[in-house]
Design a protein around this motif. Structure first.
Motif, PDB file in Angstrom:
ATOM      1  N   HIS A 127       0.854  -1.186   0.000  1.00 18.91           N
ATOM      2  CA  HIS A 127       0.000   0.000   0.000  1.00 18.91           C
ATOM      3  C   HIS A 127       0.895   1.243   0.000  1.00 18.91           C
ATOM      4  CE1 HIS A 127      -3.546  -2.383   0.963  1.00 18.91           C
ATOM      5  NE2 HIS A 127      -2.964  -2.848   2.048  1.00 18.91           N
ATOM      6  N   THR A 128       0.625   2.163  -0.908  1.00 14.69           N
ATOM      7  CA  THR A 128       1.321   3.444  -0.909  1.00 14.69           C
ATOM      8  C   THR A 128       0.296   4.560  -0.784  1.00 14.69           C
ATOM      9  OG1 THR A 128       3.136   2.622  -2.281  1.00 14.69           O
ATOM     10  CG2 THR A 128       2.883   5.001  -2.132  1.00 14.69           C
ATOM     11  N   GLY A 129       0.468   5.377   0.238  1.00 13.55           N
ATOM     12  CA  GLY A 129      -0.375   6.553   0.408  1.00 13.55           C
ATOM     13  C   GLY A 129       0.302   7.764  -0.197  1.00 13.55           C
ATOM     14  N   VAL A 130      -0.488   8.613  -0.832  1.00 11.63           N
ATOM     15  CA  VAL A 130       0.017   9.862  -1.410  1.00 11.63           C
ATOM     16  C   VAL A 130      -0.863  11.002  -0.915  1.00 11.63           C
ATOM     17  CG1 VAL A 130       0.510  11.161  -3.523  1.00 11.63           C
ATOM     18  CG2 VAL A 130       0.838   8.678  -3.481  1.00 11.63           C
ATOM     19  N   CYS A 131      -0.235  12.049  -0.427  1.00 15.93           N
ATOM     20  CA  CYS A 131      -0.953  13.258  -0.019  1.00 15.93           C
ATOM     21  C   CYS A 131      -0.300  14.457  -0.695  1.00 15.93           C
ATOM     22  CB  CYS A 131      -0.924  13.425   1.495  1.00 15.93           C
ATOM     23  SG  CYS A 131      -1.718  14.962   2.056  1.00 15.93           S
ATOM     24  N   LEU A 132      -1.112  15.234  -1.389  1.00 17.04           N
ATOM     25  CA  LEU A 132      -0.650  16.469  -2.023  1.00 17.04           C
ATOM     26  C   LEU A 132      -1.262  17.647  -1.277  1.00 17.04           C
ATOM     27  CD1 LEU A 132      -1.306  15.468  -5.754  1.00 17.04           C
ATOM     28  CD2 LEU A 132       0.710  14.982  -4.340  1.00 17.04           C
ATOM     29  N   ILE A 133      -0.434  18.585  -0.875  1.00 19.02           N
ATOM     30  CA  ILE A 133      -0.907  19.815  -0.249  1.00 19.02           C
ATOM     31  C   ILE A 133      -0.622  20.955  -1.219  1.00 19.02           C
ATOM     32  CG2 ILE A 133      -0.728  21.380   1.715  1.00 19.02           C
ATOM     33  CD1 ILE A 133       0.062  19.076   3.455  1.00 19.02           C
ATOM     34  N   VAL A 134      -1.690  21.644  -1.619  1.00 26.20           N
ATOM     35  CA  VAL A 134      -1.596  22.609  -2.715  1.00 26.20           C
ATOM     36  C   VAL A 134      -2.113  23.963  -2.256  1.00 26.20           C
ATOM     37  CG1 VAL A 134      -2.205  23.061  -5.124  1.00 26.20           C
ATOM     38  CG2 VAL A 134      -2.098  20.692  -4.288  1.00 26.20           C
ATOM     39  N   ASP A 135      -1.300  24.983  -2.420  1.00 26.12           N
ATOM     40  CA  ASP A 135      -1.741  26.349  -2.174  1.00 26.12           C
ATOM     41  C   ASP A 135      -2.601  26.798  -3.350  1.00 26.12           C
ATOM     42  OD1 ASP A 135      -0.699  26.990   0.328  1.00 26.12           O
ATOM     43  OD2 ASP A 135       1.254  27.536  -0.482  1.00 26.12           O
TER      44      ASP A 135
END
Length: 220
Positions: A127-135
């Motif tokens: 399992h690979t989790g990806v989180c993108l935080i975008v302004d």
């Protein structure tokens, strides 16, 4: 950066509008992100990765929270000093055995050997989790885009000599589940069901789908 890269109007817009940061020191993730041909920085997360696994309903929930905390750690550390809007990429990978136990990086060579023997002749899930935080200016607050990619890996039978030889190479020591399919584990992995690059450490196709979704929202 890779000699051959995939550049599209979407990736060009990403690099033009944002300060892109990969919150990971993993050389495997770097190699895969490089293929998009965008300029980005590497600022490894300082998140301790000490979450209590028992507090999560599933390994997918656990790995996604790790990825999110990694991205948040870097975002919080650099947001005050950034002249450009931020686009932070956080990711985490775990391996789950047939019993549902989460297998992360081994603590020792003995731990790596025990893990490999427990996986012999069985399937495990990466399992690979990806989180993108975008302004995103329109949102006022940073946007979070989150996803988990899962891939099943089937091992052949591993005898003690093979396990000992593999552990002696040192390759398992910084790998979730104590193996690297893209490395010498290719000699004992029988089958893979799902995204190969997810097993390497970063689900490229899912990441691109996340970029497309953010573009459709007007965030990129």
């Amino acid at each position: 950066m890779c000699a051959s890269v995939l550049r599209t109007p979407l990736t060009d817009a990403l690099a033009r509008r944002f300060r892109v940061v990969l919150a990971s020191g993993s050389p495997r993730r770097k190699e895969l992100v490089d293929r998009l041909g965008i300029e980005y920085e590497i600022i490894p997360s300082a998140f301790a990765e000490d979450l209590d696994k028992a507090q999560f309903a599933t390994p997918r929930d656990y790995v996604l929270e790790n990825a999110t905390q990694k991205a948040r750690d870097v975002y919080q550390r650099i947001k005050g000093g950034s002249a450009r809007p931020l686009f932070v990429i956080g990711s985490d990978t775990v391996v789950v055995d047939a019993s549902g136990a989460i297998l992360e990086k081994p603590a020792s060579r003995g731990d790596a050997a025990a893990t490999l023997k427990s996986l012999s002749g069985k399937a495990n899930t990466v399992h690979t989790g990806v989180c993108l935080i975008v302004d995103a200016a329109a949102a006022g607050q940073p946007l979070l885009s989150q996803a988990v990619e899962s891939t099943e890996v089937v091992f052949g039978e591993l005898d003690d000599d093979l396990v000992d030889a593999y552990v002696a190479t040192g390759e398992p020591m910084d790998k979730a589940g104590s193996y690297a399919y893209q490395g010498m584990a290719c000699f004992f992995v029988k089958e893979i069901r799902g995204d190969y690059y997810n097993v390497v450490g970063f689900p490229c196709a899912r990441f691109h789908q996340m970029l497309l979704a953010l573009h459709q929202q007007g965030a990129i």
